[in-house]
Motif scaffolding. Sequence first.
Motif, short mmCIF file in Angstrom:
data_model
loop_
_atom_site.label_atom_id
_atom_site.label_comp_id
_atom_site.label_asym_id
_atom_site.label_seq_id
_atom_site.Cartn_x
_atom_site.Cartn_y
_atom_site.Cartn_z
N LEU A 111 0.85 -1.19 0.00
CA LEU A 111 0.00 0.00 0.00
C LEU A 111 0.88 1.24 0.00
N ASP A 112 0.80 1.99 -1.06
CA ASP A 112 1.61 3.20 -1.22
C ASP A 112 0.82 4.39 -0.67
N PRO A 113 1.31 5.03 0.40
CA PRO A 113 0.58 6.18 0.97
C PRO A 113 0.35 7.30 -0.04
N GLU A 114 1.27 7.47 -0.99
CA GLU A 114 1.09 8.52 -2.00
C GLU A 114 -0.13 8.24 -2.87
N LYS A 115 -0.35 6.97 -3.20
CA LYS A 115 -1.52 6.62 -4.01
C LYS A 115 -2.81 6.91 -3.24
N VAL A 116 -2.77 6.71 -1.93
CA VAL A 116 -3.95 6.97 -1.10
C VAL A 116 -4.26 8.47 -1.09
N THR A 117 -3.23 9.29 -0.91
CA THR A 117 -3.47 10.74 -0.78
C THR A 117 -3.67 11.45 -2.11
N THR A 118 -3.27 10.82 -3.22
CA THR A 118 -3.43 11.48 -4.51
C THR A 118 -4.47 10.82 -5.41
N SER A 119 -5.11 9.76 -4.93
CA SER A 119 -6.08 9.06 -5.77
C SER A 119 -7.33 9.91 -5.97
N LYS A 120 -7.96 9.68 -7.11
CA LYS A 120 -9.17 10.42 -7.45
C LYS A 120 -10.36 9.83 -6.68
N ARG A 121 -11.18 10.69 -6.14
CA ARG A 121 -12.37 10.26 -5.41
C ARG A 121 -13.37 9.66 -6.38
N VAL A 122 -13.89 8.48 -6.04
CA VAL A 122 -14.90 7.84 -6.87
C VAL A 122 -16.26 8.30 -6.38
N ALA A 123 -17.05 8.83 -7.29
CA ALA A 123 -18.37 9.34 -6.92
C ALA A 123 -19.34 8.18 -6.71
N LEU A 124 -20.05 8.20 -5.59
CA LEU A 124 -21.04 7.17 -5.30
C LEU A 124 -22.11 7.14 -6.39
N SER A 125 -22.46 8.30 -6.92
CA SER A 125 -23.49 8.34 -7.97
C SER A 125 -23.06 7.53 -9.19
N GLY A 126 -21.78 7.53 -9.51
CA GLY A 126 -21.29 6.75 -10.64
C GLY A 126 -21.41 5.25 -10.39
N ILE A 127 -21.12 4.84 -9.17
CA ILE A 127 -21.25 3.43 -8.80
C ILE A 127 -22.71 3.00 -8.91
N VAL A 128 -23.61 3.83 -8.38
CA VAL A 128 -25.04 3.51 -8.44
C VAL A 128 -25.51 3.50 -9.89
N ARG A 129 -25.04 4.43 -10.70
CA ARG A 129 -25.43 4.49 -12.12
C ARG A 129 -25.05 3.20 -12.84
#
Length: 137
Positions: A31-49
């Motif tokens: 687990l790379d901490p940089e990937k955690v802090t720089t990853s793009k937020r996944v929108a819940l609406s997209g998952i539901v869609r």
Amino acid sequence: MAVVANANPDLSAVYDLEETIHEIAEPIKGLDPEKVTTSKRVALSGIVREASRAVRPSYPTLMESCWMACAGVSHGNVPISAGIGVGPHSVRNPSEHPISMSVYANFLEMAVTDLETTVAFFLRYATEEHQNQRPMV
């Protein structure tokens, strides 16, 4: 939370949050901490869609519409709330709240049906033989 922290000219809260994430993530192998802090937020609406399209191909917006209506009411969206019957009268008289009306029965029926369909998809997928699966011994 990040938007609020980023809007504040004092960025110490952002740095504290990043430091905490690093403390948690660094000891975890792979687990790379940089990937955690720089990853793009996944929108819940997209998952539901996407789930809405997959579960009901003949009516791909049904789950998403139900979710949007429930989210609108729970977040106090006045036009949506008014559109499904939540108004000042029902707020002042909880016994007459639409939660006990038939509109919510439809939402519950859709949710139960979609859950059953999702479980059926999972069961079918779990029992199929997959290309990259190791041979059974």
